[in-house]
Motif scaffolding. Structure first.
Motif, PDB file in Angstrom:
ATOM      1  N   ILE A 135       0.856  -1.180   0.000  1.00 54.03           N
ATOM      2  CA  ILE A 135       0.000   0.000   0.000  1.00 54.03           C
ATOM      3  C   ILE A 135       0.894   1.233   0.000  1.00 54.03           C
ATOM      4  N   CYS A 136       0.300   2.364  -0.283  1.00 49.55           N
ATOM      5  CA  CYS A 136       1.058   3.617  -0.328  1.00 49.55           C
ATOM      6  C   CYS A 136       0.434   4.630   0.619  1.00 49.55           C
ATOM      7  N   ASP A 137       1.201   5.048   1.611  1.00 49.09           N
ATOM      8  CA  ASP A 137       0.782   6.137   2.487  1.00 49.09           C
ATOM      9  C   ASP A 137       1.213   7.441   1.835  1.00 49.09           C
ATOM     10  N   VAL A 138       0.253   8.212   1.341  1.00 57.31           N
ATOM     11  CA  VAL A 138       0.592   9.434   0.614  1.00 57.31           C
ATOM     12  C   VAL A 138       0.138  10.663   1.389  1.00 57.31           C
ATOM     13  N   GLN A 139       0.801  11.778   1.126  1.00 61.96           N
ATOM     14  CA  GLN A 139       0.518  13.039   1.789  1.00 61.96           C
ATOM     15  C   GLN A 139       0.139  14.055   0.719  1.00 61.96           C
ATOM     16  N   PRO A 140      -1.147  14.235   0.437  1.00 61.93           N
ATOM     17  CA  PRO A 140      -1.556  15.111  -0.666  1.00 61.93           C
ATOM     18  C   PRO A 140      -0.999  16.527  -0.560  1.00 61.93           C
ATOM     19  N   LEU A 188      -3.634   0.618  -3.360  1.00 60.64           N
ATOM     20  CA  LEU A 188      -4.415   1.114  -2.237  1.00 60.64           C
ATOM     21  C   LEU A 188      -3.671   2.298  -1.623  1.00 60.64           C
ATOM     22  N   LEU A 189      -4.323   3.466  -1.615  1.00 61.76           N
ATOM     23  CA  LEU A 189      -3.704   4.685  -1.105  1.00 61.76           C
ATOM     24  C   LEU A 189      -4.353   5.080   0.214  1.00 61.76           C
ATOM     25  N   GLY A 190      -3.505   5.360   1.206  1.00 62.03           N
ATOM     26  CA  GLY A 190      -3.983   5.884   2.474  1.00 62.03           C
ATOM     27  C   GLY A 190      -3.664   7.357   2.573  1.00 62.03           C
ATOM     28  N   ILE A 227      -8.644  13.263  -8.280  1.00 62.26           N
ATOM     29  CA  ILE A 227      -9.498  12.100  -8.025  1.00 62.26           C
ATOM     30  C   ILE A 227     -10.844  12.575  -7.489  1.00 62.26           C
ATOM     31  N   SER A 228     -11.815  11.682  -7.442  1.00 62.62           N
ATOM     32  CA  SER A 228     -13.169  12.043  -7.040  1.00 62.62           C
ATOM     33  C   SER A 228     -13.231  12.338  -5.539  1.00 62.62           C
ATOM     34  N   ARG A 229     -14.277  13.057  -5.155  1.00 63.89           N
ATOM     35  CA  ARG A 229     -14.474  13.372  -3.736  1.00 63.89           C
ATOM     36  C   ARG A 229     -14.632  12.090  -2.920  1.00 63.89           C
ATOM     37  N   TYR A 230     -15.401  11.167  -3.428  1.00 66.02           N
ATOM     38  CA  TYR A 230     -15.615   9.903  -2.715  1.00 66.02           C
ATOM     39  C   TYR A 230     -14.297   9.154  -2.534  1.00 66.02           C
ATOM     40  N   ASP A 231     -13.515   9.031  -3.605  1.00 69.21           N
ATOM     41  CA  ASP A 231     -12.243   8.322  -3.500  1.00 69.21           C
ATOM     42  C   ASP A 231     -11.294   9.027  -2.540  1.00 69.21           C
ATOM     43  N   ALA A 232     -11.348  10.358  -2.520  1.00 67.11           N
ATOM     44  CA  ALA A 232     -10.491  11.103  -1.601  1.00 67.11           C
ATOM     45  C   ALA A 232     -10.863  10.800  -0.149  1.00 67.11           C
ATOM     46  N   ASN A 265     -10.062   2.976   3.237  1.00 67.72           N
ATOM     47  CA  ASN A 265      -8.716   2.577   2.828  1.00 67.72           C
ATOM     48  C   ASN A 265      -7.781   2.526   4.030  1.00 67.72           C
ATOM     49  N   ALA A 266      -7.888   3.533   4.890  1.00 62.51           N
ATOM     50  CA  ALA A 266      -7.025   3.583   6.075  1.00 62.51           C
ATOM     51  C   ALA A 266      -7.254   2.365   6.961  1.00 62.51           C
ATOM     52  N   ALA A 267      -8.486   1.928   7.058  1.00 59.45           N
ATOM     53  CA  ALA A 267      -8.777   0.731   7.842  1.00 59.45           C
ATOM     54  C   ALA A 267      -8.218  -0.521   7.178  1.00 59.45           C
TER      55      ALA A 267
END
Length: 518
Positions: A373-378, A412-414, A449-454, A461-463
């Motif tokens: 998975i990728c922990d990203v910081q927008p 999977l992005l967190g 990306i979409s609001r829902y995906d964000a 995703n975090a879970a």
């Protein structure tokens, strides 16, 4: 006691637009969702949401919670843009600790990327002082601090870092990566009580943003690992301050933590992967990149040799663990992908790549084939936008913070902040994800990306990242009764309204832990 929440917009996060009329919880778990009329007959107190909007409690998948607590009680320079104002703040600041720790210095906030010297710092304070760069991969120490630590031109650079020197070989006070880590560690004078206070300060702050869980990395920065470990165990839990944390275990203390056979608190304080660093950051040009930084021959810092990296990965595998690796540059990411392809993660687990800032089409393809998975910081995007192209060149911009492309490949992005490096507010990250807009304009809008995906990145995703997708991150029967209640419908409002939205109430385990005074 059972509690029925109703008369609001309740987004389950199961699917775009999926809402329910009411939620019934009992004992910290959701019993049922449905209509108010249907659920009211099952008893319990009624809570009128007053037309507000409820989501699952939000999570931050990568931050440094104790350091956040310290920042909130210390001098932070993140938003300071005037050189003289910065100097005045440093001159007026004096902590109660043996060292002054000043966070968030960012040369990009100042004209001509102003870079403070240790002589200037000496003129502001004669107390041992460490000023950390915003990225926490570099910092400036004053002369008194160098004297206290016995550092001078004869000091050897550690592997994976260096002390900057002038033309005569004297230390300038600036240190990078492993050298900076050594400076930071030398300034610590914490105990369990002080760290517990830092945790409480940070958690109270996180409540105000609807955050109910963080994945944090604190185990090797505050003396023996036992100090932060015991502080977490004593501070958080169902009968203490209600908040959920997952603790990454730094490579420096991993063996000891494994050997001590530690116990944790299920659902509250839980162990996580082995954490290691492969490179630095763009700001100090220490992120490890395949092509050199513009107008230089510099490729950044490789913190571990290939042999050392593989040894650490093998160690984690021997203990049935995943690894969580800091990778910002494309070369750092490539080396880590090589290692985890060679030594696969145990069945049912997944590795973490933290940041994944600069990638390529080939790297994304390879990553998508792995259980990672990728922990990203927008908000790294908006912080970097004003200057990063001058460091990397235009050709590499296509795969810088390529969130939509990563998602489209099935990664999977967190969502996270890396707080206190960036502001902790998840809505800032979500705004960046859906607009790709910062103070200097819009960057690569095709990666929006979409609001829902964000929002999924900060909920379900975090879970899933911590294998709790069946108990956290959704509003559904059997899930945690952890909720964030906003003053407006953050799923449907105009994008810029996200920057104005406020949390009205935060609920963890069915208990209201924060309520706005507005």
């Amino acid at each position: 006691m059972k509690t029925l929440y109703y008369n609001g917009t309740i987004h389950t996060m199961k699917a775009p637009g999926d809402t329910v009329e009411a939620v019934l919880e009992d004992g910290g778990r959701i019993l049922a969702t449905g209509s108010k009329a249907e659920l009211a007959g099952r008893g319990g107190q009624l809570v009128d949401l007053g037309g507000k909007t409820m989501l699952p409690g939000l999570a931050d998948t990568h931050q440094h919670l104790i350091m956040l607590g310290k920042m909130l009680k210390s001098l932070a320079l993140h938003e300071v843009q005037d050189i003289e104002e910065m100097k005045r703040l440093i001159n007026d600041f004096e902590s109660t600790h043996e060292w002054n720790l000043i966070l968030g210095y960012d040369e990009n906030n100042f004209p001509d990327q102003y870079r403070m010297s240790h002589e200037e710092l000496d003129a502001l304070t004669d107390k041992p002082t460490l000023v950390t760069r915003v990225c926490q991969h570099a910092g400036l120490i004053n002369t008194r601090g160098l004297e206290v630590l016995g550092l001078d031109g004869s000091t050897e650079d550690p592997e994976g870092g260096y002390y900057e020197r002038d033309e005569e070989g004297n230390l300038t006070g600036w240190a990078y990566d492993k050298a900076f880590e050594a400076l930071r560690a030398a300034t610590v004078d914490d105990d369990v009580e002080s760290l517990s206070a830092d945790i409480e300060t940070a958690v109270e702050h996180l409540y105000t943003y609807g955050i109910t869980n963080v994945h944090t990395e604190d185990m090797s920065y505050y003396g023996p690992y036992q100090l932060p470990y015991e502080a977490y165990m004593e501070t958080l839990g169902p009968d203490r301050k209600k908040f959920r944390v997952n603790l990454l275990r730094h490579e420096a203390v991993y063996d000891e933590m494994i050997g001590d056979g530690l116990s944790f608190k299920d659902d509250w304080v839980e162990k996580d992967a082995m954490k290691l660093f492969m490179d630095g950051a763009f700001g100090g040009k220490t992120a490890l990149v395949k092509a050199p930084y513009e107008e230089t021959d510099d490729h950044g810092i490789q913190i571990h040799s290939v042999e050392a990296l593989e040894s650490l990965v093998r160690k984690a595998r021997a203990n049935g663990d995943a690894v969580a690796v800091h990778v910002i540059g494309d070369k750092a990411c490539e080396l880590v992908v090589d290692a985890i392809e060679k030594y696969p993660v145990p069945e049912g687990r997944h590795d973490r790549l933290i940041h994944c800032s600069l990638l390529s089409a080939e790297l994304i393809d390879r990553m998508a084939q792995l259980p990672l998975i990728c922990d990203v910081q927008p908000t790294f995007l908006t912080s970097d936008m004003p200057w990063v192209e001058s460091y990397l060149g235009s050709e590499r911009m296509e795969y810088l913070y390529a969130f939509r492309t990563m998602q489209a490949h099935g990664l999977l992005l967190g969502g996270s902040s890396d707080a206190p490096i960036e502001a902790v507010d998840p809505l800032l990250g979500i705004h960046t994800l859906v607009t790709r807009r910062g103070a200097s304009g819009v960057y690569n809008e095709d990666e929006r990306i979409s609001r829902y995906d964000a929002f999924r990145m900060y909920t379900h995703n975090a879970a899933a990242i911590i294998n709790k997708e069946n108990k956290a991150g959704l509003i559904a029967p059997g899930y945690y009764a952890d909720f964030a209640i906003f003053d407006r419908d953050v799923m449907t409002c105009e994008a810029d309204e996200l920057l104005e939205a406020k949390v009205e109430k935060t609920i963890i385990d069915g208990t209201t832990v924060y309520e706005s005074n507005n």
